[in-house]
Design an enzyme around this catalytic site. Structure first.
Site, short mmCIF file in Angstrom:
data_model
loop_
_atom_site.label_atom_id
_atom_site.label_comp_id
_atom_site.label_asym_id
_atom_site.label_seq_id
_atom_site.Cartn_x
_atom_site.Cartn_y
_atom_site.Cartn_z
N GLY A 90 1.08 -1.56 -0.13
CA GLY A 90 0.02 -0.32 -0.15
C GLY A 90 1.12 1.27 -0.16
O GLY A 90 0.07 2.11 0.61
N SER A 91 2.38 1.00 -0.79
CA SER A 91 2.57 2.53 -0.80
C SER A 91 2.07 3.10 -0.98
O SER A 91 1.95 4.18 -0.69
CB SER A 91 4.68 1.94 -0.95
OG SER A 91 4.25 1.49 -2.07
N SER A 92 2.08 3.42 -2.66
CA SER A 92 1.34 4.46 -2.93
C SER A 92 0.36 5.54 -2.01
O SER A 92 0.04 6.24 -2.39
CB SER A 92 0.85 3.63 -4.91
OG SER A 92 0.03 3.41 -4.99
N ALA A 94 -0.16 5.58 0.77
CA ALA A 94 0.81 5.71 1.95
C ALA A 94 0.97 7.15 1.61
O ALA A 94 1.37 8.04 2.38
CB ALA A 94 1.11 4.74 2.69
N ASP A 135 -6.36 -0.12 0.06
CA ASP A 135 -5.29 0.23 0.34
C ASP A 135 -5.25 2.00 1.79
O ASP A 135 -4.17 1.81 1.90
CB ASP A 135 -4.42 0.67 -0.37
CG ASP A 135 -4.35 -0.54 -1.65
OD1 ASP A 135 -4.42 -1.69 -1.02
OD2 ASP A 135 -3.15 -1.36 -2.28
C1 MEV Z 1 -3.85 -4.00 -3.74
O1 MEV Z 1 -2.99 -3.42 -2.65
C2 MEV Z 1 -5.36 -5.34 -3.95
C3 MEV Z 1 -5.55 -5.15 -4.77
O2 MEV Z 1 -6.94 -6.06 -4.70
C4 MEV Z 1 -6.32 -4.07 -5.91
C5 MEV Z 1 -7.69 -2.84 -5.22
O3 MEV Z 1 -8.21 -3.22 -4.12
O4 MEV Z 1 -7.70 -1.93 -5.74
C6 MEV Z 1 -5.58 -5.70 -6.18
#
Ligand code: MEV
Length: 295
Positions: A90-92, A94, A135
């Site tokens: 989830g760096s983007s 964050a 995220d």
């Molecule tokens: C990305 O951290 C999680 C995914 O399910 C994409 C999203 O939820 O938008 C792959």
């Protein structure tokens, strides 16, 4: 004058990708943070000491956030912190939350968490098109949550703390490509997808219960099952499989990729903190990098 903001990373325990089709996702916050320093600048600028960032997407995200917040000034943004940008953590999101919080401070806007989350979602669009929002929600609120696309989130009850090892494949997770891959799978194999989706729904139901009851063996078992299904829809690559195998050989209760896949990161649930440290040693002996985190 410089203003600072931060946002936290996350790991998804269950439900990534399927969250885009209405299934809940269960996620746990990391203490690792993206921190930004922002200062007014004639143009939008982006610098960082962290490897693996995409300056073009980052600048675009800054622009999207400024536009959403109706701020007619440009900023030079410097990203730092201890959140790896390899993907899956989830760096983007964050990063986007950190920018919104820094702007909040700069203009003394007194934004609520809900507003921070909404503006950060606009930044996330530059990286991932139409993400589920899990995220940026995690990056804003942290903790442990059950997230449902379009409906919001509830806090998860956790009976026993969980010790995880996070390991990086060293390959950036192309999240939007992986999201497109799952969509393609759904179009080409509708019946198979339906079947997998219902299995994931069961995993989420049982996972939430196991977390509330502190049943680590069950949580681990469900993580293994979730990983198999992610493999089936095609988002686990060789490096993800290698790490999952190392985790299992080291006695992890469960192991899976986390987030978008196609590289990025994998997680293992350890029996306790010492076991987590032992697993991390095995990961490093095999040439991968990682860290231990506790829920
Ligand atoms: C990305 O951290 C999680 C995914 O399910 C994409 C999203 O939820 O938008 C792959």
């Amino acid at each position: 004058m410089t203003s600072q903001g931060s946002g936290n990373g996350k790991i998804i325990l269950f439900g990534e990708h399927f969250v885009n089709y209405g299934c809940p996702a269960l996620a746990v916050g990391l203490s690792n943070k993206a921190i930004v320093d922002i200062k007014p600048s004639p143009i939008i600028d982006f610098t960082t000491d962290i490897n693996g960032c995409n300056p073009d997407y980052s600048k675009k995200a800054i622009g999207y956030i400024l536009k959403a917040m109706r701020i007619n000034e440009n900023f030079a943004v410097h990203l730092k912190g201890d959140l790896p940008t390899v993907g899956g953590l989830g760096s983007s999101a964050a990063f986007s939350v950190a920018i919104v919080r820094a702007l909040d401070k700069k203009y003394d806007l007194k934004l609520t968490n809900e507003q921070v989350n909404d503006y950060a979602y606009e930044g996330e669009k530059s990286f991932h098109g139409e993400p589920s929002g899990v995220d940026n929600t995690m990056a804003t609120y942290g903790g442990a949550i059950k997230f449902i696309r379009g409906k919001g989130f509830t806090k998860l009850k956790i009976l026993k703390s969980m010790n995880f090892v996070v390991a990086s494949t060293g390959k950036s997770s192309p999240t939007s490509q992986m999201v497109a891959k799952v969509k393609e799978f759904k179009v080409n194999h509708p019946e198979k997808f339906k079947h997998i989706f219902s299995k994931i729904e069961q995993i989420i139901l049982q996972g939430e219960k196991a977390i509330a009851e502190g049943d680590l063996d069950k949580i681990g078992h469900l993580m293994n099952e979730n990983h198999k299904l992610l493999y089936e829809v095609g988002v686990s690559i060789l490096e993800n499989e290698k790490i999952v195998e190392i985790f299992k050989t080291a006695g992890a209760l469960g192991a899976k990729l986390t987030g978008g896949g196609g590289g990025g990161c994998c997680i293992a649930l350890a029996k306790d903190i010492n076991h987590a440290k032992e697993i991390l040693i095995k990961i490093k002996e095999n040439g991968f990098d990682g860290f231990v985190t506790t829920s």
